[in-house]
Each structure stands twice: as C-alpha cells, then as structure tokens.
Design an enzyme around this catalytic site. Structure first.
Site, mmCIF file in Angstrom:
data_model
loop_
_atom_site.group_PDB
_atom_site.id
_atom_site.type_symbol
_atom_site.label_atom_id
_atom_site.label_comp_id
_atom_site.label_asym_id
_atom_site.label_seq_id
_atom_site.Cartn_x
_atom_site.Cartn_y
_atom_site.Cartn_z
ATOM 1 N N GLN A 53 3.397 43.854 83.076
ATOM 2 C CA GLN A 53 3.738 45.241 83.395
ATOM 3 C C GLN A 53 2.630 45.929 84.201
ATOM 4 O O GLN A 53 2.898 46.655 85.161
ATOM 5 C CB GLN A 53 3.992 46.041 82.101
ATOM 6 N N ASP A 55 13.551 47.561 80.134
ATOM 7 C CA ASP A 55 12.758 47.568 78.896
ATOM 8 C C ASP A 55 11.720 48.677 78.890
ATOM 9 O O ASP A 55 11.138 48.993 77.847
ATOM 10 C CB ASP A 55 12.076 46.217 78.658
ATOM 11 N N ASP A 58 11.642 44.933 89.320
ATOM 12 C CA ASP A 58 11.320 44.242 88.067
ATOM 13 C C ASP A 58 12.563 43.489 87.627
ATOM 14 O O ASP A 58 13.334 43.962 86.789
ATOM 15 C CB ASP A 58 10.878 45.265 87.024
ATOM 16 N N SER A 59 12.766 42.324 88.211
ATOM 17 C CA SER A 59 14.005 41.589 87.987
ATOM 18 C C SER A 59 13.760 40.368 87.110
ATOM 19 O O SER A 59 12.633 39.901 86.949
ATOM 20 C CB SER A 59 14.594 41.131 89.322
ATOM 21 N N SER A 60 14.846 39.838 86.580
ATOM 22 C CA SER A 60 14.796 38.547 85.910
ATOM 23 C C SER A 60 14.930 37.461 86.977
ATOM 24 O O SER A 60 14.853 37.728 88.181
ATOM 25 C CB SER A 60 15.911 38.457 84.864
ATOM 26 N N ASP A 61 15.112 36.205 86.563
ATOM 27 C CA ASP A 61 15.199 35.097 87.510
ATOM 28 C C ASP A 61 16.415 35.244 88.433
ATOM 29 O O ASP A 61 17.378 35.949 88.092
ATOM 30 C CB ASP A 61 15.282 33.772 86.744
ATOM 31 N N GLY A 120 21.697 49.343 91.436
ATOM 32 C CA GLY A 120 20.548 49.836 92.174
ATOM 33 C C GLY A 120 20.727 49.751 93.673
ATOM 34 O O GLY A 120 20.245 50.618 94.425
ATOM 35 N N GLU A 124 18.769 50.863 86.443
ATOM 36 C CA GLU A 124 19.003 49.729 85.539
ATOM 37 C C GLU A 124 20.511 49.526 85.400
ATOM 38 O O GLU A 124 21.243 50.464 85.062
ATOM 39 C CB GLU A 124 18.374 49.988 84.179
#
Length: 280
Positions: free
Chosen positions: A68, A92, A161-164, A144, A112
């Site tokens: 973060q 999160d 801030d993404s996931s895979d 977004g 989000e």
C-alpha cells in the site's frame, strides 16, 4: 471451498504456475460470491486477517503496508504538488489510507466495481479501510473506465490498484486502458499501477512496458518485497513525463511510514540485469 486443506489455505493459480503459497488458518471469517467474484476472508495464525478474491491473496494484515505504501507514495512523492488523485480498484481501502497522509491532496476519487469488497474490508480489515472516512474521499461504486471517460484531464495522480489480469481486472492491463489513463491526467501527471512479479510475470511486464512507451515519455518499473504475494515480490509501473525515481514532493504528511523512505523510493527502481535486459 477451494484452497483450504488440513488447516492451510494455499493459493494455486494458473497465472503463477508451478508453485503455491500456503498459510496456516485459524478460521474462515466470511465467504460469499458477489456478482463479480468469489470473496473469502480468513483469520490466519501468523499473518493476521487475509482478503482472498477469486482464489488470489490480495492482502494480509501483517505485510499489506509494504504494498500500500509503495503504490501510493511512489507517484505521490514523485509529483511536485499533487492535489487531485484517482484510484481505480483498491476497495480494501489500504491505498486510500496512505493517500490521505498527504496533507496537500485536496480530492481523492476511488472507483471500485464491487461494493461488497468495500463493505467486507470495513468489517474485517478496519485498519486498512479507515481511509474511507476521510472527507476528501469520493467513493464511486461502478465501472472505473466509464467514470474515466467522463473525467478527462482531471487528475495529478492516477493509481491502479488491481488484482491479476484475469476476470474483472483483465481490461486494466491493456493498451486501451493506459491511453485512457493518459487522457485523464493533467499536464505533468503521474500514473502508477500494480504490475505483477518480475519472477513470474515478466512476459506481462514486458508487454505493458512496450505499449506504454508509445503513450508516455517516461516508463519505469519499481518493486517491493511483499511475502504473501507470489514469489514474495510485487512491481509497480510508473508513468509520467519524466523519471519518477527521485522524490520531488516536499509537502507535509501526517501518519506513520513503515516501508517507504526517500532512500527506499529511489532504490526500488534498481532492477536486476535479467529484468533490464527484457525491458530495454
């Protein structure tokens, strides 16, 4: 519930083949399938609470600050005077917690897609989600990309801030997305994105590096150590008009830093030769 066996949760992913990260678990805190993804919250014995989305560990309370802080402070300190910030993903709340430490930032919009991630993080990861309480934060639940198309040239810093790059986050790793990011930045703006592990996903990093060079004058890769991420390292794609490897922002901050320092900032841009050979 996939991944849970003999008291351990193991992250097994086709995107990171040939290995698994296993963490001893005390109990399952919550499990549901939202309209967008599988959401699992676990209490571990050594790493605190975990957030797992579609089988991939997104954060643990023990080491989340390493990620973060870097994804937020690399662009915020590289910009001389950031006032407006856009976050894509980050439900999160951990990135928000770090952004609000910058007193000079006047507005923060976070987009989000999955409202359930925000609500469950507020309940089970309160030290991360507390950034949502800051009055400068504008939470947008929804797509977004659609929001960005309506807000061109509006932001000093954009953080993805993404996931895979599988499932809902796949579109955030393509050229069209980064063209959109560029269009939403003010002159002199900086973008920073989660950019995978140099040990496992160098093909993805190389592809992003290549097409981003057609869009941004400066394209750089930095990294930090995060033990609960695949191979223990995660990278950041840093995009702007000039190099971001030296902090330029001298504005006041409030709160504690546990990973980021000016020295760590610059050092994070130093890459092993095998990575440089591919990216150059």
């Amino acid at each position: 519930m996939e991944g849970l066996k003999d008291g351990y949760y193991s992250e097994v992913s086709a995107y990171s083949p040939g290995q698994a990260m296993s963490i001893e678990i005390e109990k399952v805190l919550h499990h549901e399938k939202s309209p967008y993804q599988d959401i699992l919250l676990l209490k571990s014995k050594a790493w605190g609470n975990l957030l797992v989305l579609d089988g991939a560990i997104q954060c643990s309370e023990r080491d989340e600050f390493a990620y973060q802080e870097m994804i937020a402070h690399l662009p915020l300190f590289a910009h001389p005077n950031p006032k407006s910030v856009l976050v894509i993903g980050g439900g999160d709340g951990g990135v928000l917690r770090e952004i609000v430490k910058h007193n000079g930032v006047e507005s923060i919009t976070i987009c989000e897609l999955d409202e359930r991630v925000v609500k469950l993080s507020t309940e089970y990861l309160p030290e991360m989600a507390k950034g949502f309480k800051d009055p400068r934060v504008n939470l947008q639940i929804g797509d977004g990309l659609a929001y960005m198309k309506q807000n061109k040239a509006s932001y000093d810093v954009i953080i993805t801030d993404s996931s895979d790059p599988v499932g809902p986050a796949e579109t955030l790793f393509g050229k069209e997305y980064y063209e959109l990011v560029k269009s939403c930045l003010k002159p002199g703006g900086i973008a920073c994105s989660q950019a995978e592990s140099m040990w496992l996903h160098l093909h993805t990093i190389e592809a992003m590096f290549k097409f981003c060079k057609d869009i941004f004058p400066s394209v750089e890769y930095a990294w930090s150590s995060v033990p609960t991420y695949p191979a223990g390292a995660i990278g950041y794609l840093i995009l702007g008009d000039s190099s971001c490897s030296v902090p330029k922002n001298t504005g006041q901050t409030t709160g504690e830093f546990r990973y980021w320092t000016p020295s760590v900032h610059s050092a994070s841009f130093a890459l092993p030769k095998f990575v440089l050979d591919r990216l150059n």
